[in-house]
Design an enzyme around this catalytic site. Structure first.
Site, PDB file in Angstrom:
ATOM      1  N   ASP A   1       1.098  -1.196   0.219  1.00  0.00           N
ATOM      2  CA  ASP A   1      -0.036   0.230  -0.032  1.00  0.00           C
ATOM      3  C   ASP A   1       0.833   1.293  -0.115  1.00  0.00           C
ATOM      4  OD1 ASP A   1      -2.273   1.613   0.385  1.00  0.00           O
ATOM      5  OD2 ASP A   1      -1.766   1.703   2.622  1.00  0.00           O
TER       6      ASP A   1
ATOM      7  N   ASP B   1       0.110   5.189   1.027  1.00  0.00           N
ATOM      8  CA  ASP B   1      -0.224   6.135   2.178  1.00  0.00           C
ATOM      9  C   ASP B   1      -0.359   5.177   3.573  1.00  0.00           C
ATOM     10  OD1 ASP B   1      -0.138   7.976   0.215  1.00  0.00           O
ATOM     11  OD2 ASP B   1      -2.607   8.082   0.462  1.00  0.00           O
TER      12      ASP B   1
ATOM     13  N   SER C   1      -2.610  10.881   5.613  1.00  0.00           N
ATOM     14  CA  SER C   1      -3.364  12.393   6.247  1.00  0.00           C
ATOM     15  C   SER C   1      -4.893  12.115   5.842  1.00  0.00           C
ATOM     16  CB  SER C   1      -2.754  13.473   5.486  1.00  0.00           C
ATOM     17  OG  SER C   1      -3.720  14.401   5.708  1.00  0.00           O
TER      18      SER C   1
ATOM     19  N   CYS D   1     -12.203  -2.075  -8.178  1.00  0.00           N
ATOM     20  CA  CYS D   1     -10.946  -1.947  -8.234  1.00  0.00           C
ATOM     21  C   CYS D   1     -10.443  -1.298  -6.803  1.00  0.00           C
ATOM     22  CB  CYS D   1     -10.178  -0.974  -9.172  1.00  0.00           C
ATOM     23  SG  CYS D   1     -11.018   0.695  -9.473  1.00  0.00           S
TER      24      CYS D   1
ATOM     25  N   ASP E   1      -1.587  -0.962   5.820  1.00  0.00           N
ATOM     26  CA  ASP E   1      -1.660  -0.414   7.539  1.00  0.00           C
ATOM     27  C   ASP E   1      -3.289  -0.405   7.845  1.00  0.00           C
ATOM     28  OD1 ASP E   1      -2.453   1.476   5.520  1.00  0.00           O
ATOM     29  OD2 ASP E   1      -2.293   3.288   7.171  1.00  0.00           O
TER      30      ASP E   1
END
Length: 190
Positions: free
Chosen positions: A12, A14, A21, A104, A136
């Protein structure tokens, strides 16, 4: 295409490679690598692994950033990886929101199917069997597990919150961060 001397890892973005964020990572300036994440990718590359990124980027359809902004973020990542001897082989992203109900957007397996087609060229029901997927959030892991990937949760980004909620896929391995994952994987392969 993966050769016999190389292997695939799906990451992944971010919260795994760069800071996450709640207001979305919208620009090159906001794309900040997590400590040790780029070094982890370089270590994995040097050990013969190919890196594919699978990332939900609904900020595109929400109008928070453009495709040019997204490419600029990825160019920054590539530029920071190069001096370390690292690279990302491919980036798959979903621009949709949950409301679009696409195939997706993780946790749906569509992106993982695309990765499997690109790298494995197989019709197997579980084409990502044995491939590590690192995320995460639960949705990152669920998307890969649906096709046989081995789930690895990092405690960066939303990882601590994900761990505290439980309900992780069976066999999920937990790591402090991407560098801890890389070190554990390479130690087990030695």
């Amino acid at each position: 295409m993966i050769t016999s001397s190389s292997k695939l890892i799906i990451l992944d973005r971010d919260g795994v490679i760069n800071e996450d964020s709640d207001d979305y990572v919208k620009s090159v300036e906001e794309w900040i690598p997590l400590p040790g994440s780029l070094e982890a990718i370089a270590l994995l590359n040097q050990a013969g692994y190919q890196i594919a990124i699978a990332t939900n980027q609904s900020g595109l359809s929400r109008g928070y950033f453009t495709i040019s902004d997204l490419h600029a973020m990825h160019n920054k990542m590539d530029g920071l990886l190069k001096p370390l001897g690292g690279r990302v082989d491919s980036i798959f992203f979903c621009p949709h929101q949950d409301a679009h109900q696409c195939d997706c957007r993780k946790p749906a397996p569509g992106m993982m199917k695309e990765i499997a087609l690109r790298y494995k060229k197989t019709d197997s029901v579980k084409p990502l069997t044995g491939v590590p997927i690192v995320g995460d959030s639960l949705r990152d892991l669920e998307a890969g597990v649906a096709l046989g990937a081995i789930p690895h949760l990092v405690l960066t980004g939303k990882g601590e919150k994900t761990l505290s909620k439980g309900r992780l896929p069976e066999g999920t391995q937990i790591h402090a961060d991407l560098l801890a994952f890389a070190n554990a994987l390479l130690e087990n392969k030695a």
